[in-house]
Design an enzyme around this catalytic site. Structure first.
Site, PDB file in Angstrom:
ATOM      1  N   CYS A  72      -4.044  -5.125   9.827  1.00 35.95           N
ATOM      2  CA  CYS A  72      -2.638  -5.440  10.139  1.00 35.95           C
ATOM      3  C   CYS A  72      -1.712  -4.227  10.150  1.00 35.95           C
ATOM      4  O   CYS A  72      -1.066  -3.944  11.168  1.00 35.95           O
ATOM      5  CB  CYS A  72      -2.103  -6.464   9.147  1.00 35.95           C
ATOM      6  SG  CYS A  72      -2.949  -8.059   9.189  1.00 35.95           S
ATOM      7  N   HIS A 128       4.019  -5.242   9.372  1.00 34.57           N
ATOM      8  CA  HIS A 128       3.224  -5.738   8.262  1.00 34.57           C
ATOM      9  C   HIS A 128       4.138  -5.966   7.069  1.00 34.57           C
ATOM     10  O   HIS A 128       5.087  -5.202   6.825  1.00 34.57           O
ATOM     11  CB  HIS A 128       2.128  -4.722   7.903  1.00 34.57           C
ATOM     12  CG  HIS A 128       1.248  -5.170   6.783  1.00 34.57           C
ATOM     13  ND1 HIS A 128       0.482  -6.306   6.853  1.00 34.57           N
ATOM     14  CD2 HIS A 128       1.013  -4.629   5.557  1.00 34.57           C
ATOM     15  CE1 HIS A 128      -0.184  -6.452   5.729  1.00 34.57           C
ATOM     16  NE2 HIS A 128       0.107  -5.451   4.926  1.00 34.57           N
TER      17      HIS A 128
END
Length: 492
Positions: A72, A128
């Site tokens: 991510c 993120h």
């Protein structure tokens, strides 16, 4: 000359301001952990994604698009800065871009449109979680809506071992109502932003859906789309890892995602596959709600929609679950553009990168190109899917580990020099590693020229899911702990 430059700049700014209401809007849709199990991508024969499929028909689908990192934070950081993980050294779940010297002052994609006078709004997961620490979040977006934390049942649903199991490693029917799911709330928040977007300026509205990232929770009606008795499981070759270099195991050493053997032993492989499919369909319905509101706003005709996933996800392939690999299941992602400047009904099989989104949006909105971005505009392919493209897609997972993807081949080069090579046209499951076959030596050399010339060490503060390798001592270190190379791949 200085006066001429000043006047030119002034006229550009003046023209931009007074033509603001004619500049295209952008609806920016992100999906977390979404592999190619999308109807229009053909990754699973039973998946039902009518909203995303309809979006693909009204625009151009990049069927061979890949992330720049199979995790991510580095993937999203790369997309939003326009810089490769190998260039920045951002390769783990932390730190965020504003905590890294090279990127702390870098003008990001959202920041570019905010500073250009767009109304900008973010809901859900775009960066993120926590990765904007140390930065001015208001410089990124004018406003932030619902971030959509995932709901949690009182106790885990899935039957997995260990009292210390990662809280995300769960799946099943939950919550009872769709309205209680995080993605419903994220869609609500983005819909509200669309309703409030000022009529006298363009908008950049971002919605980051959290599913199908684990925990894979959805209400019963989405599970009903995939009856267990009829469920088709992903193809698995039982000796698939026999021709892999040992270093491939190091990249996913002790991850929270369970191995296929664990899922089989606990009777959880089918439930996970079913839950992932259910979550994909529920998430797709929220994409549909969002696009329906765009249509209702009367501004759809002048809105560029870009939909993307941050990386893929294994569901038993290569005998594992999760991401963190350089194979197609982990790197291939949905990427769709629709709207002004985009030809409808196209499928492009040229390799594309998430890194290309930044320069493409600059080109589509007639904003100045930037020399500090490492991606390449996809506008030629948006106008003609068969237009040639020089560059492959490159994925990096920690220093020295890179995957090179063309239309027909995947080449992987690991930090210790070991390799994999797959003929993707004839072996789409990547079951036969051709790297040791002498007749493919020239192909390896051809693909290896694309390996990043800049390949930085992990930035200070890198933590979770970071692997380092010392070519002198030949020691591999996983999250600050040396790996026992003689040990078998450990079960979680």
């Amino acid at each position: 000359m200085k006066l001429f430059s000043f006047c030119t700049a002034f006229l550009f700014v003046y023209a931009s301001i007074h033509a603001a209401d004619s500049r295209p809007n952008i609806l920016f849709i992100a999906i977390d952990d979404q592999n190619d199990w999308i109807g229009c991508m053909g990754g699973h024969p039973q998946v039902k994604t009518p909203s995303i499929d309809a979006l693909a028909k009204r625009g151009t689908l990049f069927a061979n698009a890949h992330c720049q990192a199979p995790l991510c934070n580095p993937s999203r950081s790369s997309l939003l800065t326009g810089l490769r993980p190998s260039t920045t050294g951002i390769c783990g779940l932390s730190p965020g871009i504003r905590e890294v010297e090279q990127t702390k002052s870098h003008i990001t994609l959202p920041q570019t449109f905010t500073s250009a006078g767009y109304f900008t709004s973010s809901s859900g997961k775009i960066y993120h979680d926590g990765s904007m620490r140390g930065g001015d979040q208001k410089a990124e977006f004018n406003e932030y809506g619902n971030r959509g934390p995932m709901p949690k049942p009182k106790k885990p649903i899935a039957n997995l071992p260990g009292s210390d199991r990662h809280p995300a490693m769960d799946w099943g029917v939950f919550p009872e109502k769709d309205e209680d799911n995080a993605d419903w709330k994220i869609a609500d928040s983005a819909i509200d932003a669309l309703k409030r977007a000022p009529a006298d300026k363009p908008f950049f509205i971002a919605a980051g859906f959290r599913l199908p990232h684990v925990p894979c929770f959805a209400s019963q009606k989405w599970f009903d789309l995939y009856p267990d008795a009829d469920l088709k499981m992903p193809p698995v070759k039982e000796d698939d890892r026999a021709d892999l270099p040992k270093f491939a195991d190091f990249l996913h050493w002790k991850l929270p995602e369970p191995r296929l053997s664990t899922l089989r032993a606990m009777g959880e492989w089918r439930p996970l596959v079913r839950a992932y499919l259910a979550c994909v369909s529920f998430m797709d319905s929220q994409v549909g709600r969002l696009i329906a509101q765009l249509e209702a706003s009367g501004r759809a005709e002048n809105t560029i929609i870009v939909l993307w996933g941050d990386h893929g996800w294994h569901l038993g392939e290569k005998l594992m679950t999760g991401k963190n690999t350089l194979w197609d299941r982990s790197t291939r992602v949905p990427l769709i553009f629709a709207g002004p400047g985009v030809k409808a009904g196209q499928v492009c099989n040229r390799p594309a990168e998430l890194l290309d989104i930044f320069p493409t949006l600059l080109a589509l909105t007639k904003m100045p190109a930037r020399s500090d971005l490492e991606g390449h505009s996809l506008v030629p392919q948006l106008q003609d899917a068969s237009a040639p493209r020089e560059w492959p897609a490159i994925t990096t997972h920690n220093k020295g580990n890179h995957g090179i993807r063309t239309e027909d081949w995947r080449y992987i080069h690991y930090a210790d020099g070991s390799e994999e090579l797959y003929d993707m046209k004839n072996d789409p499951n990547e079951w036969t590693n051709l790297a040791s076959d002498p007749k493919h030596a020239a192909k390896k050399t051809e693909l290896a020229k694309w390996l990043p010339k800049i390949d930085k060490d992990p930035v200070p503060g890198s933590k979770s899911r970071v692997l380092t390798y010392d070519p002198v001592t030949k020691e591999a270190v996983w999250e600050d702990k040396p790996i026992d190379k003689t040990a078998p791949l450990p079960e979680p």
